[in-house]
Structure formats: structure tokens, C-alpha cells
Design a protein around this motif. Structure first.
Motif, PDB file in Angstrom:
ATOM      1  N   VAL A  50       5.273  12.694 -11.622  1.00 27.03           N
ATOM      2  CA  VAL A  50       6.029  12.864 -10.834  1.00 27.03           C
ATOM      3  C   VAL A  50       6.373  12.354  -9.820  1.00 27.03           C
ATOM      4  O   VAL A  50       7.137  12.722  -9.027  1.00 27.03           O
ATOM      5  CB  VAL A  50       5.737  14.507 -10.519  1.00 27.03           C
ATOM      6  N   SER A  51       5.533  11.776  -8.883  1.00 23.43           N
ATOM      7  CA  SER A  51       5.087  11.312  -7.584  1.00 23.43           C
ATOM      8  C   SER A  51       5.904   9.890  -7.869  1.00 23.43           C
ATOM      9  O   SER A  51       7.446   9.757  -7.537  1.00 23.43           O
ATOM     10  CB  SER A  51       3.696  10.865  -7.446  1.00 23.43           C
ATOM     11  N   GLY A  52       6.097   9.010  -9.454  1.00 28.23           N
ATOM     12  CA  GLY A  52       7.030   8.299  -9.754  1.00 28.23           C
ATOM     13  C   GLY A  52       8.046   8.232  -9.318  1.00 28.23           C
ATOM     14  O   GLY A  52       9.292   7.427  -9.613  1.00 28.23           O
ATOM     15  N   TYR A  53       8.463   9.182 -10.466  1.00 28.87           N
ATOM     16  CA  TYR A  53      10.312   9.747 -10.779  1.00 28.87           C
ATOM     17  C   TYR A  53      10.893   9.936  -8.955  1.00 28.87           C
ATOM     18  O   TYR A  53      11.612   9.760  -8.686  1.00 28.87           O
ATOM     19  CB  TYR A  53      10.159  11.235 -11.639  1.00 28.87           C
ATOM     20  N   LEU A  54       9.802  10.605  -7.756  1.00 28.88           N
ATOM     21  CA  LEU A  54      10.467  11.396  -6.983  1.00 28.88           C
ATOM     22  C   LEU A  54      10.750   9.999  -5.913  1.00 28.88           C
ATOM     23  O   LEU A  54      10.961   9.844  -5.177  1.00 28.88           O
ATOM     24  CB  LEU A  54       9.607  12.185  -5.946  1.00 28.88           C
ATOM     25  N   ALA A  55       9.416   9.004  -6.145  1.00 35.04           N
ATOM     26  CA  ALA A  55       9.596   7.748  -5.549  1.00 35.04           C
ATOM     27  C   ALA A  55      10.749   6.863  -5.516  1.00 35.04           C
ATOM     28  O   ALA A  55      11.545   6.426  -4.929  1.00 35.04           O
ATOM     29  CB  ALA A  55       8.592   6.799  -5.583  1.00 35.04           C
ATOM     30  N   MET A  86       0.381  -1.788   0.250  1.00 32.53           N
ATOM     31  CA  MET A  86       0.002  -0.120   0.046  1.00 32.53           C
ATOM     32  C   MET A  86       1.430   0.955  -0.029  1.00 32.53           C
ATOM     33  O   MET A  86       2.406   1.294   0.928  1.00 32.53           O
ATOM     34  CB  MET A  86      -1.014  -0.200   0.967  1.00 32.53           C
ATOM     35  N   ALA A  87       0.728   2.263  -1.073  1.00 25.90           N
ATOM     36  CA  ALA A  87       1.412   3.486  -0.779  1.00 25.90           C
ATOM     37  C   ALA A  87       0.824   4.340  -0.154  1.00 25.90           C
ATOM     38  O   ALA A  87      -0.332   4.598   0.403  1.00 25.90           O
ATOM     39  CB  ALA A  87       1.226   3.735  -2.022  1.00 25.90           C
ATOM     40  N   GLN A  88       1.475   5.332   0.858  1.00 19.06           N
ATOM     41  CA  GLN A  88       1.666   6.350   1.491  1.00 19.06           C
ATOM     42  C   GLN A  88       1.321   7.512   0.870  1.00 19.06           C
ATOM     43  O   GLN A  88       1.819   7.792   0.167  1.00 19.06           O
ATOM     44  CB  GLN A  88       2.013   6.397   2.206  1.00 19.06           C
TER      45      GLN A  88
END
Length: 91
Positions: free
Chosen positions: A28-33, A1-3
Motif C-alpha cells: 500500500v505504501s509503495g502504491y501510494l508513493a 532515506m524514506a520519510q
């Protein structure tokens, strides 16, 4: 589960991150993760390597800590025995 969490970036930084994410075919979220995971992995690897290197140093006991500790223990026992003998002789 992603926060989920909220993050604020200056517009120019967001635009740069968005552009880099698009170049990699992600959000953007995937890149930063991905960046966070890379950093965490690198940090873990660095800590594990440091632990391996320092464990070798401790195993070699470069400062002779174990030897000094044993010498102090022996002197303490000798002093205690001498005090006991002195007490017996004083009575």
C-alpha cells in the motif's frame, strides 16, 4: 532515506487501494508513493510547459508593455526638462 507518516483512510478506500497495490505487486505504501510521484511529475511537466508557452508570449510582448514603458519614461524626462526650463525662466 524514506520519510514516515501516518495516514487514515476509510475502510472501503483502504481495501480498494490494497487490492490495487496487490495487483501491481507492491505494498500500500509503495502504491501510494508511486501515485504521488506520478502526480508530482505530471504537475512539474505541466508547469514547465506552461512556463515555455508563456515565455514565448512575454518575449513577443503582445501588449506592447515595453514600448509603453519607454514612452512613459520619455514623457517623464520631457516634463522634467520643461519644468527645469520654466524654473529658469521664472527667475
Amino acid at each position: 532515506m524514506a520519510q514516515k507518516f501516518s495516514m487514515s483512510l476509510p475502510d472501503d478506500v483502504y481495501d480498494l487501494v490494497k487490492e490495487m497495490a496487490e495487483q501491481e505487486g507492491t505494498t500500500v505504501s509503495g502504491y501510494l508513493a508511486g501515485l504521488a510521484k506520478e502526480r508530482a511529475d505530471a504537475d512539474r511537466t505541466s508547469r514547465e510547459r506552461l512556463a515555455r508557452l508563456t515565455s514565448k508570449d512575454r518575449a513577443a510582448d503582445p501588449d506592447a508593455y515595453d514600448q509603453r514603458r519607454e514612452e512613459i519614461r520619455q514623457r517623464m524626462h520631457a516634463a522634467k526638462a520643461a519644468a527645469a526650463v520654466k524654473k529658469i525662466n521664472a527667475t
